[in-house]
Every structure is written in structure tokens, then in C-alpha cells.
Design an enzyme around this catalytic site. Structure first.
Site, PDB file in Angstrom:
ATOM      1  N   GLY A  16       0.905  -0.991   0.214  1.00 40.22           N
ATOM      2  CA  GLY A  16       0.166   0.159   0.470  1.00 40.22           C
ATOM      3  C   GLY A  16       1.299   1.596   0.023  1.00 40.22           C
ATOM      4  N   ASP A  36      -5.007   3.726   7.517  1.00 36.16           N
ATOM      5  CA  ASP A  36      -4.789   2.306   7.781  1.00 36.16           C
ATOM      6  C   ASP A  36      -5.303   1.495   9.238  1.00 36.16           C
ATOM      7  OD1 ASP A  36      -2.186  -0.045   7.139  1.00 36.16           O
ATOM      8  OD2 ASP A  36      -2.844  -0.347   9.563  1.00 36.16           O
ATOM      9  N   GLU A 161      -0.161  -7.018  -7.146  1.00 39.97           N
ATOM     10  CA  GLU A 161       1.122  -5.928  -7.756  1.00 39.97           C
ATOM     11  C   GLU A 161       2.159  -7.428  -7.270  1.00 39.97           C
ATOM     12  OE1 GLU A 161       1.940  -2.962  -7.333  1.00 39.97           O
ATOM     13  OE2 GLU A 161       3.804  -3.852  -7.780  1.00 39.97           O
ATOM     14  N   LEU A 163       5.814  -6.304  -7.147  1.00 44.14           N
ATOM     15  CA  LEU A 163       6.932  -5.476  -7.025  1.00 44.14           C
ATOM     16  C   LEU A 163       7.429  -6.977  -5.988  1.00 44.14           C
ATOM     17  CD1 LEU A 163       6.673  -5.012  -3.292  1.00 44.14           C
ATOM     18  CD2 LEU A 163       5.038  -3.255  -4.107  1.00 44.14           C
ATOM     19  N   LYS A 220      -1.577 -13.991 -10.482  1.00 46.88           N
ATOM     20  CA  LYS A 220      -0.575 -13.952  -8.990  1.00 46.88           C
ATOM     21  C   LYS A 220      -0.355 -14.740  -8.344  1.00 46.88           C
ATOM     22  CE  LYS A 220       1.643 -11.341  -5.930  1.00 46.88           C
ATOM     23  NZ  LYS A 220       3.189 -10.969  -6.569  1.00 46.88           N
ATOM     24  N   CYS A 276       5.366 -14.050   1.295  1.00 48.99           N
ATOM     25  CA  CYS A 276       4.064 -14.734  -0.127  1.00 48.99           C
ATOM     26  C   CYS A 276       4.075 -15.806  -0.154  1.00 48.99           C
ATOM     27  CB  CYS A 276       4.711 -13.507  -1.077  1.00 48.99           C
ATOM     28  SG  CYS A 276       3.776 -12.152  -0.341  1.00 48.99           S
TER      29      CYS A 276
HETATM   30  P1  NAD Z   1       1.762  -5.736   5.202  1.00 48.32           P
HETATM   31  O1  NAD Z   1       1.519  -6.397   6.532  1.00 48.32           O
HETATM   32  O2  NAD Z   1       3.177  -5.075   5.448  1.00 48.32           O
HETATM   33  O3  NAD Z   1       0.380  -4.409   5.503  1.00 48.32           O
HETATM   34  C1  NAD Z   1      -0.881  -4.494   5.648  1.00 48.32           C
HETATM   35  C2  NAD Z   1      -0.885  -3.501   6.561  1.00 48.32           C
HETATM   36  O4  NAD Z   1      -2.876  -3.836   6.391  1.00 48.32           O
HETATM   37  C3  NAD Z   1      -0.998  -3.475   7.871  1.00 48.32           C
HETATM   38  O5  NAD Z   1      -0.684  -2.219   7.712  1.00 48.32           O
HETATM   39  C4  NAD Z   1      -2.225  -3.587   8.172  1.00 48.32           C
HETATM   40  O6  NAD Z   1      -2.622  -2.698   9.678  1.00 48.32           O
HETATM   41  C5  NAD Z   1      -3.538  -3.437   6.958  1.00 48.32           C
HETATM   42  N1  NAD Z   1      -4.910  -3.727   7.664  1.00 48.32           N
HETATM   43  C6  NAD Z   1      -5.109  -4.775   7.740  1.00 48.32           C
HETATM   44  N2  NAD Z   1      -6.024  -5.041   8.743  1.00 48.32           N
HETATM   45  C7  NAD Z   1      -7.109  -3.753   7.871  1.00 48.32           C
HETATM   46  C8  NAD Z   1      -7.922  -2.687   7.995  1.00 48.32           C
HETATM   47  N3  NAD Z   1      -9.218  -3.590   8.202  1.00 48.32           N
HETATM   48  N4  NAD Z   1      -8.313  -1.309   7.646  1.00 48.32           N
HETATM   49  C9  NAD Z   1      -7.232  -1.115   7.601  1.00 48.32           C
HETATM   50  N5  NAD Z   1      -5.958  -1.194   7.269  1.00 48.32           N
HETATM   51  C10 NAD Z   1      -5.961  -2.563   7.673  1.00 48.32           C
HETATM   52  O7  NAD Z   1       1.641  -6.453   4.271  1.00 48.32           O
HETATM   53  P2  NAD Z   1       2.285  -6.294   2.509  1.00 48.32           P
HETATM   54  O8  NAD Z   1       3.315  -6.770   2.436  1.00 48.32           O
HETATM   55  O9  NAD Z   1       1.888  -4.581   2.376  1.00 48.32           O
HETATM   56  O10 NAD Z   1       1.241  -6.874   1.468  1.00 48.32           O
HETATM   57  C11 NAD Z   1      -0.591  -6.568   1.332  1.00 48.32           C
HETATM   58  C12 NAD Z   1      -0.799  -7.652   0.073  1.00 48.32           C
HETATM   59  O11 NAD Z   1      -0.105  -7.220  -0.993  1.00 48.32           O
HETATM   60  C13 NAD Z   1      -0.864  -9.380   1.189  1.00 48.32           C
HETATM   61  O12 NAD Z   1      -1.780  -9.759   0.445  1.00 48.32           O
HETATM   62  C14 NAD Z   1       0.678  -9.888  -0.206  1.00 48.32           C
HETATM   63  O13 NAD Z   1       0.685 -10.902   0.019  1.00 48.32           O
HETATM   64  C15 NAD Z   1       0.736  -8.966  -1.049  1.00 48.32           C
HETATM   65  N6  NAD Z   1       2.221  -8.627  -1.998  1.00 48.32           N
HETATM   66  C16 NAD Z   1       2.613  -8.433  -1.073  1.00 48.32           C
HETATM   67  C17 NAD Z   1       4.400  -8.170  -1.632  1.00 48.32           C
HETATM   68  C18 NAD Z   1       5.521  -7.901  -0.852  1.00 48.32           C
HETATM   69  O14 NAD Z   1       6.944  -7.329  -1.239  1.00 48.32           O
HETATM   70  N7  NAD Z   1       4.827  -7.386   0.315  1.00 48.32           N
HETATM   71  C19 NAD Z   1       4.975  -8.221  -2.864  1.00 48.32           C
HETATM   72  C20 NAD Z   1       3.332  -8.334  -3.289  1.00 48.32           C
HETATM   73  C21 NAD Z   1       2.189  -8.552  -3.012  1.00 48.32           C
HETATM   74  C1  UGA Z   2       8.611 -11.906  -4.831  1.00 40.69           C
HETATM   75  C2  UGA Z   2       8.496 -11.751  -6.185  1.00 40.69           C
HETATM   76  O1  UGA Z   2       9.354 -11.484  -6.790  1.00 40.69           O
HETATM   77  C3  UGA Z   2       7.542 -10.783  -6.493  1.00 40.69           C
HETATM   78  O2  UGA Z   2       6.876 -10.475  -7.838  1.00 40.69           O
HETATM   79  C4  UGA Z   2       5.735 -10.790  -5.962  1.00 40.69           C
HETATM   80  O3  UGA Z   2       5.657  -9.949  -5.777  1.00 40.69           O
HETATM   81  C5  UGA Z   2       7.083 -10.807  -4.353  1.00 40.69           C
HETATM   82  O4  UGA Z   2       7.394 -11.945  -3.815  1.00 40.69           O
HETATM   83  C6  UGA Z   2       4.755 -11.161  -3.532  1.00 40.69           C
HETATM   84  O5  UGA Z   2       3.923 -11.490  -4.131  1.00 40.69           O
HETATM   85  O6  UGA Z   2       5.339 -10.941  -2.097  1.00 40.69           O
HETATM   86  P1  UGA Z   2      10.098 -10.932  -2.829  1.00 40.69           P
HETATM   87  O7  UGA Z   2       9.821 -12.091  -1.893  1.00 40.69           O
HETATM   88  O8  UGA Z   2       9.955  -9.660  -2.207  1.00 40.69           O
HETATM   89  O9  UGA Z   2       9.130 -10.815  -4.434  1.00 40.69           O
HETATM   90  O10 UGA Z   2      11.690 -11.072  -3.504  1.00 40.69           O
HETATM   91  P2  UGA Z   2      12.411 -11.497  -4.554  1.00 40.69           P
HETATM   92  O11 UGA Z   2      13.591 -11.733  -4.923  1.00 40.69           O
HETATM   93  O12 UGA Z   2      11.431 -13.392  -5.231  1.00 40.69           O
HETATM   94  O13 UGA Z   2      12.921 -13.415  -3.494  1.00 40.69           O
HETATM   95  C7  UGA Z   2      12.468 -14.329  -2.606  1.00 40.69           C
HETATM   96  C8  UGA Z   2      13.132 -15.571  -1.721  1.00 40.69           C
HETATM   97  O14 UGA Z   2      13.402 -15.997  -2.725  1.00 40.69           O
HETATM   98  C9  UGA Z   2      14.850 -14.573  -1.523  1.00 40.69           C
HETATM   99  O15 UGA Z   2      14.104 -15.249  -0.061  1.00 40.69           O
HETATM  100  C10 UGA Z   2      15.374 -14.518  -2.448  1.00 40.69           C
HETATM  101  O16 UGA Z   2      16.889 -14.745  -1.791  1.00 40.69           O
HETATM  102  C11 UGA Z   2      15.421 -16.371  -2.951  1.00 40.69           C
HETATM  103  N1  UGA Z   2      15.653 -16.565  -3.849  1.00 40.69           N
HETATM  104  C12 UGA Z   2      15.533 -15.519  -5.465  1.00 40.69           C
HETATM  105  C13 UGA Z   2      16.664 -17.256  -3.899  1.00 40.69           C
HETATM  106  O17 UGA Z   2      16.993 -17.813  -2.956  1.00 40.69           O
HETATM  107  N2  UGA Z   2      17.972 -17.407  -5.838  1.00 40.69           N
HETATM  108  C14 UGA Z   2      16.946 -17.144  -6.122  1.00 40.69           C
HETATM  109  O18 UGA Z   2      17.928 -17.066  -7.908  1.00 40.69           O
HETATM  110  C15 UGA Z   2      16.756 -15.809  -6.323  1.00 40.69           C
END
Ligand code: NAD
Ligand code: UGA
Length: 459
Positions: A16, A36, A161, A163, A220, A276
Site C-alpha cells: 500500500g 490503516d 502487485e 513488486l 498472481k 509471500c
Molecule cells: P503488510 O502486512 O506490510 O501491510 C498490511 C497492512 O494492512 C497493515 O499495515 C495492516 O495494519 C493493514 N490492515 C489490516 N487490516 C486492515 C483494515 N481492516 N483496515 C485498514 N488497514 C488494515 O502487508 P504487505 O506486505 O503490504 O502485503 C499486502 C498484500 O500484498 C498481501 O496480500 C501480500 O501477499 C501482497 N503482496 C505483497 C508484496 C510484498 O513484497 N510485501 C508484494 C506483492 C504482493
Molecule cells: C516476490 C516476487 O519476486 C514478486 O514478484 C512478488 O510480487 C512478491 O514476491 C510478493 O508477492 O510478495 P520478494 O519476495 O520481495 O518478491 O523477493 P524475491 O526477489 O522474489 O526473493 C524471494 C526469495 O527467493 C528471497 O529469499 C531470495 O533470496 C530467494 N531467491 C531469489 C533465491 O534464493 N534465489 C534466486 O535466484 C532468487
């Protein structure tokens, strides 16, 4: 200032906070509010000390905060004034009841849907950005349309997402693709065009993929499963390499040159981590099981099982090479974050590795440039059995071994001669990230044990 459109994002976490900072920078005519329930998080977003560490993020937030990016806990006001609502709350693995340990816990998503329903007094586009099981949009839609009030209309869009932490800003500024899933109805198409309009500020049209809602939701989970599968595949081969004397880096390079395979995500590691991969694969496993596709479920579950095995093998190799005994030996864990470039430790391989080493009664010391606060929380139950320091020189002083678990750049540039002088003999380096020059370390006097390759030891 008057804005063309008002966007609300519910959930001020990694996704977010960082995605909305990019939206705000790229779309100055949109007002973006991130809300939040966690006051502390919102206060941090409004301060100079952001709640997450992501390279480049602070500069962007500073540039747009107070202009067209706002952080608040007033979700109700945000819902009322917004045209588009992005849902970015957490979707962890369920820990109780049916599906515990696998299914996604959708309580936060459902709460948000109910909040939107309660406060909305005009039409809204509700965008799922959180990662959720296929068909969640249906459940959200059911809730949003449950009041019987036909005046306020909701369109559900899926826009997952992709990222990665540590490179989030670049990933969002230059995405491989943006995925938008909508209903195939005139209203769905209108909603899709609204989301396309946001991304078109900086993303080329041919990178914006549109699908049905369900294809988008499933894509996803599948993207993360495929990425994790590659890591587990190369990790399985790294164990074979250790056993046979082959070199996993050479194997990865040789197969990665094949265009059909590709070179990315073939880096052997002590195990993948991050919030994730595991949760999304388990979610996929659960979905497959719920459709009675048990072979499909088993296939994907093996990716997670292999990852657990890899962590176990990493520790067992350490113990074996250190004469089958690490009791009372000081071991310095270099790195605790699940990857370099982030302070995030969620599901980091370092957590399990640390626990296993503590169980072997090692005297463990942990160092990490960004993740020490999280590491302390993760290992809170082991208080007194593990220590922490930001200084790798201090961590390794008096140690029998260093284990590199996160491939931080700074670990490449340490003065290993100086480190060697302060360590017990024989001194070991277990390079779980293959980030150091094994030959140079061996010449200094270390016994070097790189992951997926033969060890350089003096016996
Ligand atoms: P996060 O835990 O960092 O953040 C989630 C936020 O939502 C928290 O701040 C929490 O307080 C808030 N929240 C929960 N319930 C709420 C409510 N009822 N009203 C308002 N706020 C509320 O999570 P994140 O890492 O940002 O991940 C969010 C989603 O995105 C997950 O589904 C995750 O799988 C996905 N995602 C994460 C990543 C990543 O790299 N972290 C990348 C791609 C997708
Ligand atoms: C991963 C995906 O790459 C994103 O596209 C996705 O959005 C995200 O999960 C999500 O949904 O949360 P992230 O977990 O931030 O991103 O990081 P990555 O770079 O994918 O690495 C994940 C894990 O795999 C790390 O522990 C990394 O060290 C490991 N990794 C990655 C390996 O062990 N070997 C590799 O060659 C690459």
C-alpha cells in the site's frame, strides 16, 4: 487544490505505502490517501522514519506527502470521498479452523469490504491489490451488494502487485507488466479503463494486460509459485552438486543460457523467504485440494517441502564439517533479512537456520545492517541464547564460524584478513549466498564451504 480523481488505499504496508507513493508521484492530478487501522504505522508514514525500509522510497514520499499523498487512520472519510479504493491489507496463511496452515486468512479483506459498504455513499471501483485466492472478488462483491441498496454501485477489479522488496521502486516504475482483471460487462470495462488511465501515466500500453478477474487473481499466485519453484529446483540441484563435486553456479550458468530456461531465479540459496512465496504456494495447494486435484496440490507443495529441506541441509552440513559438534561454539550469522536490500525478515531462511543452530547449542550471534530489530522479535523466545550486533567484525570476533545467510553487498567488502585474526582456529566460512571469493578466503587461512559447491578445507 482540486483533484481530478480521489483514490483511497486501505492498508499502509509494503504494498500500500510504496505503490501509492508511486501513484502520487506519477499522477499529480489524483489525490491519493493511504489509510490503516494501525495508528503507529500511519504516524511513521507521516514522519521521517518510514515504517518500512525500501531504497528510494523515502525520497519519493517526501516529495509528494502533503501535496497529493496523505496518510490517515480515518478510513470512513477516505471511503466517502474516494472514487477508486485499492485494497492492500495483509492476507496471511490461516492458522486456525478449516484450511489452517494453507488457506488464506481472508478476515482482513472481509472487514475492509464491510467497512466500504458501511461508509460508501457513492459508486466505487474496488481494486484487489492484495494477493488473494481465486474467486475472492466474488465474495467481496457479495458483501458489497448485500445491503439491498441499489443506489450505490461497486465494481470489483483485480490488479495484483508484482513488486519485489528491495527493488520495489524500480519494479513499479518499470514493470514487466501490469495486470488488470475485470468483469466482462460494460461496467467492468469502464472500471478497467479507469485503472488503465492511472497506469498509462507511465506504463506503455503494451505492458498493460487485461484479463477476467479470476485469471488475474490466479495469475498472481501462479507467478509466485513458478518463481519459488525455480529456486527450489536449483536448490535441489545444489545438494546434488555438493554430493558429487559439481558446481551449482556452473550448472545454473550452463542451463540459464538456454533462452527457454533463462538465467533469472537460478541462484542457489539456504532457502527462499519473504512474506509471500510460501503463503501463496500453500494457498494454491489448498485451492487445488479443494477441487480434489490432489496430484496438482502435491506437486506444488513439494516446492515448499524442498525449501524446508534446504534449510535443514544447510545446518546439517555446518555441523558435519565442524566435526559433528557445535555445542558452545560461537557462530556468527551474517545477515538475517530474507534478502539483501530490505529489513524484512518474514519467513527468512535465517529464522529457521538460527533456531536449528540454537537447538544444537551453538553460541549464536547475529549481525545484519537493516534487520536486527526484526531479528530480535523473531527470536524473542530464545532470549539469552542469542546475541545481536550491527558490527560484523564484533560478531565474528572469537567465533569458530561465519555463516552468510543474506547476500548483503557490504559482506563482500569486509577485511577478512582482520576478521580471520580475531577468530578461533580452525576458522570456517559457510557462504550460503556464494557472495565471497572462496579462493582468496582459503588463502587467508579459512576453511571455506560455499553452497552448492565442494568445500575448500584443509583435511
Ligand atoms: P503488510 O502486512 O506490510 O501491510 C498490511 C497492512 O494492512 C497493515 O499495515 C495492516 O495494519 C493493514 N490492515 C489490516 N487490516 C486492515 C483494515 N481492516 N483496515 C485498514 N488497514 C488494515 O502487508 P504487505 O506486505 O503490504 O502485503 C499486502 C498484500 O500484498 C498481501 O496480500 C501480500 O501477499 C501482497 N503482496 C505483497 C508484496 C510484498 O513484497 N510485501 C508484494 C506483492 C504482493
Ligand atoms: C516476490 C516476487 O519476486 C514478486 O514478484 C512478488 O510480487 C512478491 O514476491 C510478493 O508477492 O510478495 P520478494 O519476495 O520481495 O518478491 O523477493 P524475491 O526477489 O522474489 O526473493 C524471494 C526469495 O527467493 C528471497 O529469499 C531470495 O533470496 C530467494 N531467491 C531469489 C533465491 O534464493 N534465489 C534466486 O535466484 C532468487
Amino acid at each position: 487544490m482540486s483533484f481530478n480523481k480521489k483514490i483511497l488505499c486501505i492498508g499502509a504496508g509494503y504494498v500500500g505505502g510504496s505503490s501509492m507513493a508511486i501513484f502520487a508521484r506519477k499522477c499529480p492530478e489524483y489525490k491519493i490517501t493511504v489509510a490503516d487501522i494501525n495508528q503507529e504505522r500511519i504516524d511513521a508514514w507521516n514522519s521521517d522514519n518510514l515504517p518500512i525500509y525500501e531504497p528510494g522510497l523515502y525520497e519519493i514520499v517526501k516529495e509528494v506527502r502533503g501535496k497529493n499523498l496523505f496518510f490517515t487512520i480515518d478510513i470512513a472519510a477516505g471511503v466517502k470521498e474516494s472514487d477508486i479504493i485499492f485494497v492492500c491489507v495483509n492476507t496471511p496463511t490461516k492458522t486456525f479452523g478449516a484450511g489452517a496452515g494453507k488457506a488464506a486468512d481472508l478476515q482482513y479483506i472481509e472487514k475492509v469490504a464491510r467497512l466500504i459498504l458501511k461508509h460508501a455513499d457513492s459508486d466505487k471501483i474496488v481494486v484487489e491489490k492484495s494477493t488473494i485466492p481465486v474467486k475472492t472478488a466474488e465474495a467481496i462483491s457479495e458483501i458489497l451488494h448485500s445491503s439491498g441498496d441499489k443506489k450505490v454501485k461497486f465494481q470489483i477489479v483485480s490488479n495484483p502487485e508484482f513488486l519485489s522488496e528491495g527493488s520495489a521502486i524500480n519494479d513499479m516504475e518499470n514493470p514487466d507488466r501490469v495486470l488488470i482483471g475485470t468483469e466482462e460487462t460494460p461496467e467492468g470495462e469502464k472500471a478497467r479503463d479507469e485503472i488503465i488511465a492511472i497506469y498509462s501515466h507511465w506504463v506503455q500500453k503494451d505492458k498493460i494486460i487485461t484479463t477476467s478477474v479470476w485469471s488475474s487473481e490466479l495469475s498472481k499466485l501462479v507467478a509466485n509459485a513458478f518463481l519459488a519453484q525455480r529456486v527450489s529446483s536449483i536448490n535441489s540441484i545444489s545438494l546434488l552438486c555438493e554430493a558429487t563435486g559439481a558446481n551449482a553456479l556452473e550448472v545454473a550458468r550452463a542451463i540459464g543460457k538456454d533462452n527457454r530456461i533463462g538465467a533469472k531465479f537460478l541462484k542457489p540459496s539456504p532457502g527462499f523467504g519473504g512474506s509471500c512465496f510460501k503463503k501463496d504456494i500453500l494457498n494454491l495447494v489448498y485451492i487445488a485440494q479443494s477441487y480434489n486435484l490432489n496430484e496438482v496440490a502435491d506437486y506444488w507443495e513439494s516446492v515448499v517441502l524442498m525449501n524446508e529441506y534446504q534449510k535443514d541441509c544447510f545446518v546439517k552440513r555446518m555441523v558435519r564439517i565442524m566435526f559433528n559438534n557445535i555445542t558452545g561454539k560461537r557462530i556468527a550469522l551474517f545477515g538475517f533479512a530474507f534478502k539483501s536490500g530490505t529489513g524484512d525478515t518474514r519467513e527468512s531462511a535465517a529464522i529457521d537456520i538460527a533456531k536449528k543452530l540454537i537447538e544444537e547449542k551453538a553460541d549464536l550471534v547475529i549481525t545484519d545492517p537493516k534487520a536486527l530489530a526484526n531479528a530480535k522479535e523473531d527470536l524473542a523466545e530464545y532470549k539469552g541464547k542469542v546475541s545481536f550486533t550491527a558490527d560484523p567484525y564484533q560478531a565474528s570476533c572469537g567465533a569458530h564460524a561465519i555463516a552468510i545467510v543474506t547476500g548483503w553487498e557490504e559482506y563482500k567488502n569486509l577485511d577478512y584478513k582482520k576478521i580471520y585474526e580475531t577468530m578461533e582456529r580452525p576458522a570456517f566460512i559457510f557462504d550460503g549466498c556464494n557472495c565471497l571469493d572462496s579462493g582468496a578466503l582459503y588463502d587467508i587461512g579459512f576453511n571455506v564451504v560455499p553452497l552448492g559447491r565442494g568445500e575448500l578445507v584443509r583435511w
